[in-house]
Design an enzyme around this catalytic site. Structure first.
Site: not given
Ligand code: FUB
Length: 327
Positions: A19, A226
């Site tokens: 991320d 997301e």
């Molecule tokens: O790293 C945890 C979660 O996985 C992140 O918040 C999302 O975007 C995905 O990458």
């Protein structure tokens, strides 16, 4: 720890990272990643395997110089309101201060977004005692516009709980959206001048197709899942995000940071591992995509590694699709 980065290769290998939110502060590239824990627990759709407890800040002078890991910048034990799962963070610089924005579950197990401050981009960061009032879900991305206004984009489906906030209140068991209903968009909130609170309650960002019709919930190649990121190029705002189940990074553009955004296309084709999450940053006269995959662990979804590659625009402002594994 010294390692000169190579395109499409892990930036660091001594810890698992994911991320990546990249920024240029004081002429140096700073990367704010998640710090994946090295454990062998089970995976599920709720994301329980992402058990992160702290953040490390990485930086580099240029792409010809070694990556520096500045060590622990913030640990969950020092965040009074948080109980577990420090997921994807972002950072911003304003008023001579650096701000680290991060999601975590509160004491009731609900994802909230907090902020921590430092006089240095590498931290250590000091967390505010409470999460940002009115915040929920995950994946904060803060965009500071040329006029100084700062916007936080956030939200993620499934483990990120965004669908539980559809009505504006937390509902633990929401009804599933019909495939022909408009997809849920990320949320956006204008930040206060001191960057510590929302100036107004968050609202949904609309993502539409070329005809102006909303992207639908069943359109898994284009609908928001997301990992939002907003950057500005040639006067246009670009909102990029992960499609989740179809594992793409895609983008939409607008003339207004609040949207609506018109869907344009794919930035990155699927990587090794379930999640895909990124940031886009200009360094000197070039543009770069920071992203992650699970190649460092041989494909374990929660043991990821941050990478970078150059990003190119077509003459019409479109982003050219990137293959993460070029020959
Ligand atoms: O790293 C945890 C979660 O996985 C992140 O918040 C999302 O975007 C995905 O990458």
């Amino acid at each position: 720890m010294t390692q000169v980065p190579k395109q499409n290769q892990p930036l660091v290998t001594h810890i698992y990272t994911a991320d990546p939110s990249a920024h240029v502060f004081n002429g140096r590239i700073y990367i704010y990643p998640s710090h994946d824990l090295d454990h062998d627990g089970e995976s599920n759709d709720n994301g329980d395997q992402y058990r992160m407890e702290d953040y490390h800040v990485l930086s580099l002078d240029s792409f010809d110089s070694p990556v520096v890991d500045h060590g622990e910048a913030l640990h969950i034990r020092d965040v009074p309101w948080a109980s577990k799962q420090m997921w994807a963070p972002d950072a911003a610089h304003k008023n001579g201060m650096y701000y680290l924005f991060f999601p975590a579950r509160d004491r009731e197990g609900i994802f909230r977004i907090g902020v921590a401050t430092s006089v240095s981009p590498e931290g250590p960061f000091l967390a505010q005692p409470n999460y940002i009032e009115g915040s929920f879900s995950i994946d904060p991305a803060v965009f500071v516009d040329d006029d100084g206004r700062s916007y936080m984009y956030f939200g993620g489906l499934w483990g990120g709980q965004l669908e539980k906030w559809r009505t504006g209140e937390f509902r633990p068991d929401p009804e599933e959206l019909a495939p022909d209903a408009p997809a849920l968009g990320p949320r956006v909130a204008l930040l206060s001048d001191d960057m510590l609170s929302f100036q107004a309650m968050p609202h949904e960002v609309e993502i539409v197709d070329e005809d102006g019709s909303p992207i639908l919930a069943g359109d898994e190649d284009r609908r928001y899942f997301e990992g939002p990121w907003v950057h500005k190029h040639a006067g246009l705002y670009y909102l990029s995000y992960s499609t989740g189940t179809t594992h793409k990074l895609v983008y939409a553009v607008s003339r207004d940071p609040l949207g609506p955004y018109t869907f344009k296309g794919t930035i990155l084709t699927p990587v090794i591992g379930w999640t895909t999450h990124h940031s886009i940053v200009q360094f000197q006269d070039k543009w770069y995509l920071f992203y992650h995959d699970s190649s460092l662990s041989g494909g374990v979804n929660h043991k990821r590694c941050v990478k970078y590659t150059e990003l190119h625009y077509g003459e019409d402002g479109t982003i050219l699709t990137i293959d993460p594994y070029p020959e």
